[in-house]
Design a protein around this motif. Structure first.
Motif, PDB file in Angstrom:
ATOM      1  N   ALA A  11     -86.410   3.758  -6.236  1.00 17.02           N
ATOM      2  CA  ALA A  11     -86.381   3.102  -5.194  1.00 17.02           C
ATOM      3  C   ALA A  11     -84.505   2.946  -5.230  1.00 17.02           C
ATOM      4  O   ALA A  11     -84.296   3.326  -3.790  1.00 17.02           O
ATOM      5  CB  ALA A  11     -86.805   1.858  -4.562  1.00 17.02           C
ATOM      6  N   ASP A  12     -84.728   1.923  -6.255  1.00 17.02           N
ATOM      7  CA  ASP A  12     -82.688   1.769  -5.755  1.00 17.02           C
ATOM      8  C   ASP A  12     -81.773   2.608  -6.637  1.00 17.02           C
ATOM      9  O   ASP A  12     -81.197   2.909  -6.239  1.00 17.02           O
ATOM     10  CB  ASP A  12     -82.185   0.575  -6.757  1.00 17.02           C
ATOM     11  CG  ASP A  12     -83.294  -0.478  -6.129  1.00 17.02           C
ATOM     12  OD1 ASP A  12     -83.767  -0.350  -4.869  1.00 17.02           O
ATOM     13  OD2 ASP A  12     -83.520  -1.752  -6.724  1.00 17.02           O
ATOM     14  N   PHE A  13     -82.502   3.577  -8.295  1.00 13.28           N
ATOM     15  CA  PHE A  13     -81.364   4.712  -7.890  1.00 13.28           C
ATOM     16  C   PHE A  13     -82.004   6.422  -9.209  1.00 13.28           C
ATOM     17  O   PHE A  13     -82.848   6.171 -10.188  1.00 13.28           O
ATOM     18  CB  PHE A  13     -80.567   4.222 -10.237  1.00 13.28           C
ATOM     19  CG  PHE A  13     -79.639   2.853  -9.875  1.00 13.28           C
ATOM     20  CD1 PHE A  13     -78.388   3.003  -9.166  1.00 13.28           C
ATOM     21  CD2 PHE A  13     -80.833   1.138 -10.002  1.00 13.28           C
ATOM     22  CE1 PHE A  13     -77.714   1.892  -8.789  1.00 13.28           C
ATOM     23  CE2 PHE A  13     -78.841   0.294  -9.000  1.00 13.28           C
ATOM     24  CZ  PHE A  13     -78.241   0.210  -9.306  1.00 13.28           C
ATOM     25  N   PRO A  14     -82.712   6.566  -8.072  1.00 13.80           N
ATOM     26  CA  PRO A  14     -83.222   7.848  -7.839  1.00 13.80           C
ATOM     27  C   PRO A  14     -82.725   8.499  -8.990  1.00 13.80           C
ATOM     28  O   PRO A  14     -83.277   9.326  -9.877  1.00 13.80           O
ATOM     29  CB  PRO A  14     -83.527   8.499  -6.923  1.00 13.80           C
ATOM     30  CG  PRO A  14     -82.336   8.126  -6.093  1.00 13.80           C
ATOM     31  CD  PRO A  14     -82.077   6.198  -6.359  1.00 13.80           C
ATOM     32  N   SER A  15     -81.418   8.410  -8.813  1.00 11.03           N
ATOM     33  CA  SER A  15     -80.524   9.839 -10.099  1.00 11.03           C
ATOM     34  C   SER A  15     -80.896   9.690 -11.303  1.00 11.03           C
ATOM     35  O   SER A  15     -80.972  10.403 -12.091  1.00 11.03           O
ATOM     36  CB  SER A  15     -79.058   9.777  -9.410  1.00 11.03           C
ATOM     37  OG  SER A  15     -78.251   8.349  -9.700  1.00 11.03           O
ATOM     38  N   VAL A  16     -80.899   8.021 -11.999  1.00  5.15           N
ATOM     39  CA  VAL A  16     -80.643   7.092 -13.472  1.00  5.15           C
ATOM     40  C   VAL A  16     -82.376   7.343 -13.127  1.00  5.15           C
ATOM     41  O   VAL A  16     -82.062   8.192 -14.474  1.00  5.15           O
ATOM     42  CB  VAL A  16     -80.434   5.715 -12.959  1.00  5.15           C
ATOM     43  CG1 VAL A  16     -80.877   5.765 -14.266  1.00  5.15           C
ATOM     44  CG2 VAL A  16     -79.123   5.770 -12.779  1.00  5.15           C
ATOM     45  N   ALA A  17     -83.489   7.235 -12.586  1.00  5.13           N
ATOM     46  CA  ALA A  17     -84.845   8.167 -12.947  1.00  5.13           C
ATOM     47  C   ALA A  17     -85.054   9.138 -13.013  1.00  5.13           C
ATOM     48  O   ALA A  17     -85.529   9.727 -14.157  1.00  5.13           O
ATOM     49  CB  ALA A  17     -85.263   7.446 -11.484  1.00  5.13           C
ATOM     50  N   ASP A  18     -84.291  10.108 -12.218  1.00  7.25           N
ATOM     51  CA  ASP A  18     -84.466  11.995 -12.613  1.00  7.25           C
ATOM     52  C   ASP A  18     -83.600  12.039 -13.706  1.00  7.25           C
ATOM     53  O   ASP A  18     -84.702  13.280 -14.373  1.00  7.25           O
ATOM     54  CB  ASP A  18     -83.902  12.278 -11.059  1.00  7.25           C
ATOM     55  CG  ASP A  18     -84.576  12.762 -10.387  1.00  7.25           C
ATOM     56  OD1 ASP A  18     -86.123  12.315 -10.683  1.00  7.25           O
ATOM     57  OD2 ASP A  18     -84.431  13.247  -9.136  1.00  7.25           O
ATOM     58  N   ALA A  19     -82.784  11.245 -14.303  1.00  7.66           N
ATOM     59  CA  ALA A  19     -82.568  11.817 -16.090  1.00  7.66           C
ATOM     60  C   ALA A  19     -82.462  11.030 -16.780  1.00  7.66           C
ATOM     61  O   ALA A  19     -83.251  11.770 -17.590  1.00  7.66           O
ATOM     62  CB  ALA A  19     -80.655  11.258 -15.431  1.00  7.66           C
ATOM     63  N   ILE A  20     -83.158  10.074 -16.349  1.00  5.90           N
ATOM     64  CA  ILE A  20     -84.365   9.077 -17.805  1.00  5.90           C
ATOM     65  C   ILE A  20     -85.852  10.975 -17.989  1.00  5.90           C
ATOM     66  O   ILE A  20     -85.550  10.629 -18.927  1.00  5.90           O
ATOM     67  CB  ILE A  20     -84.575   7.984 -17.650  1.00  5.90           C
ATOM     68  CG1 ILE A  20     -83.055   7.261 -17.163  1.00  5.90           C
ATOM     69  CG2 ILE A  20     -85.812   7.714 -17.968  1.00  5.90           C
ATOM     70  CD1 ILE A  20     -83.814   5.737 -17.352  1.00  5.90           C
ATOM     71  N   ALA A  21     -85.808  10.402 -16.865  1.00  8.72           N
ATOM     72  CA  ALA A  21     -87.375  11.855 -17.223  1.00  8.72           C
ATOM     73  C   ALA A  21     -86.703  13.132 -17.635  1.00  8.72           C
ATOM     74  O   ALA A  21     -87.948  13.557 -17.892  1.00  8.72           O
ATOM     75  CB  ALA A  21     -87.568  11.763 -15.303  1.00  8.72           C
ATOM     76  N   LYS A  22     -85.817  13.713 -16.832  1.00 14.71           N
ATOM     77  CA  LYS A  22     -85.538  14.567 -17.512  1.00 14.71           C
ATOM     78  C   LYS A  22     -85.040  14.241 -19.133  1.00 14.71           C
ATOM     79  O   LYS A  22     -85.659  15.402 -20.167  1.00 14.71           O
ATOM     80  CB  LYS A  22     -84.400  15.329 -16.650  1.00 14.71           C
ATOM     81  CG  LYS A  22     -83.915  16.730 -17.268  1.00 14.71           C
ATOM     82  CD  LYS A  22     -82.645  17.163 -16.318  1.00 14.71           C
ATOM     83  CE  LYS A  22     -82.605  18.961 -16.715  1.00 14.71           C
ATOM     84  NZ  LYS A  22     -81.965  19.166 -15.158  1.00 14.71           N
ATOM     85  N   ASP A  23     -84.469  14.346 -19.698  1.00 14.03           N
ATOM     86  CA  ASP A  23     -83.327  14.025 -21.131  1.00 14.03           C
ATOM     87  C   ASP A  23     -82.443  13.007 -21.302  1.00 14.03           C
ATOM     88  O   ASP A  23     -81.094  13.155 -20.384  1.00 14.03           O
ATOM     89  CB  ASP A  23     -83.178  15.926 -21.123  1.00 14.03           C
ATOM     90  CG  ASP A  23     -82.457  15.877 -22.742  1.00 14.03           C
ATOM     91  OD1 ASP A  23     -82.936  14.911 -23.247  1.00 14.03           O
ATOM     92  OD2 ASP A  23     -82.872  16.567 -23.609  1.00 14.03           O
TER      93      ASP A  23
END
Length: 259
Positions: free
Chosen positions: A174-186
């Motif tokens: 919710a707050d840092f979607p870019s970080v969440a995407d990065a964690i999910a990717k690699d």
């Protein structure tokens, strides 16, 4: 104009007394919601001060050349309320220094960290704010480095005890979607500044720049350049949802100047 005075030296980790005029209080750094202290708590501590009780020192740090309050808002307000304004003894507030901090993000995180398991429990909203400070201070990266490998949600949850891994995941999304995407990717390949910019946004911005370059390379006169600029700008808007920070201009000699 008089030169600013040098703040008194404080030895890190050693309790001492600091005149309150040397202590800067930034309520954006304090961890309490709205920067407000709990009135009943302040009143109780003020009474203890007046009774001569020994109160735990507040925590301060040197930030931008000023001793800044990091932890102890209730004790600070109680001290200011209890002290005798007519006293000429130069009484100071008990403080302990944690040294120099690099920026306000680190200061806000250290304040949140100290309050996480404090004597007065944080509300859920306040914990959410501490989580945001945690990420803004790059604590979601190993070593606290802006380009360090990202931590997993289990590791983050261990550093913020009392909040489940699933809650951390939901807050991050919710707050840092870019970080969440990065964690999910690699996590090992996340190398943007702090991980706050979306991986997808980085990819789209790169594509937009390539399309822009291709369009401008086709222009042969002023009218063509103008049309190409407008088309390139439209491409950037379409792909990124943002206006281009700076459009390239024709440079002397070969090619374009994208500086």
């Amino acid at each position: 104009m008089n030169a600013p005075q040098t703040p008194p030296a404080l030895e890190t980790g050693v309790p001492t007394f600091l005149p309150p005029e040397w202590l800067h209080v930034d309520r954006e750094i304090t961890c309490r919601e709205g920067g407000k202290a709990h009135e009943k708590t302040v009143t109780a501590i003020a009474l203890a001060f007046k009774a001569g009780a020994e109160i735990e020192p507040v925590t301060v740090a040197l930030l931008n050349g000023r001793w800044t309050l990091i932890d102890g808002l209730h004790r600070y307000e109680a001290f200011m309320r209890a002290r005798d304004p007519d006293s000429e003894t130069g009484d100071g507030i008990a403080v302990v220094s944690i040294g120099k901090l690099k920026d306000v993000h680190e200061a806000r995180w250290r304040a949140g960290q100290m309050n996480w398991t404090g004597k007065r429990n944080l509300t859920r909203r306040e914990k959410r704010e501490v989580f945001r400070r945690y990420v803004n201070a790059c604590q979601h990266r190993k070593g606290g480095k802006r380009r360090g490998p990202l931590k997993g949600y289990r590791e983050i949850a261990k550093e913020l005890p009392g909040v489940s891994k699933s809650t951390i995941h939901n807050w991050m999304r919710a707050d840092f979607p870019s970080v969440a995407d990065a964690i999910a990717k690699d996590a090992d390949k996340a190398s943007d500044a702090g991980g706050h910019r979306d991986w997808k946004a980085e990819d789209l911005a790169s594509k937009a720049a390539r399309y822009r370059d291709d369009l401008l390379s086709l222009a042969v006169d002023a009218a063509g350049t103008k049309a190409a600029r407008e088309a390139a700008e439209a491409v950037i808007w379409k792909l990124t949802g943002e206006a281009p920070r700076r459009m390239p201009v024709r440079a002397p000699g070969y090619g374009y100047d994208f500086s």
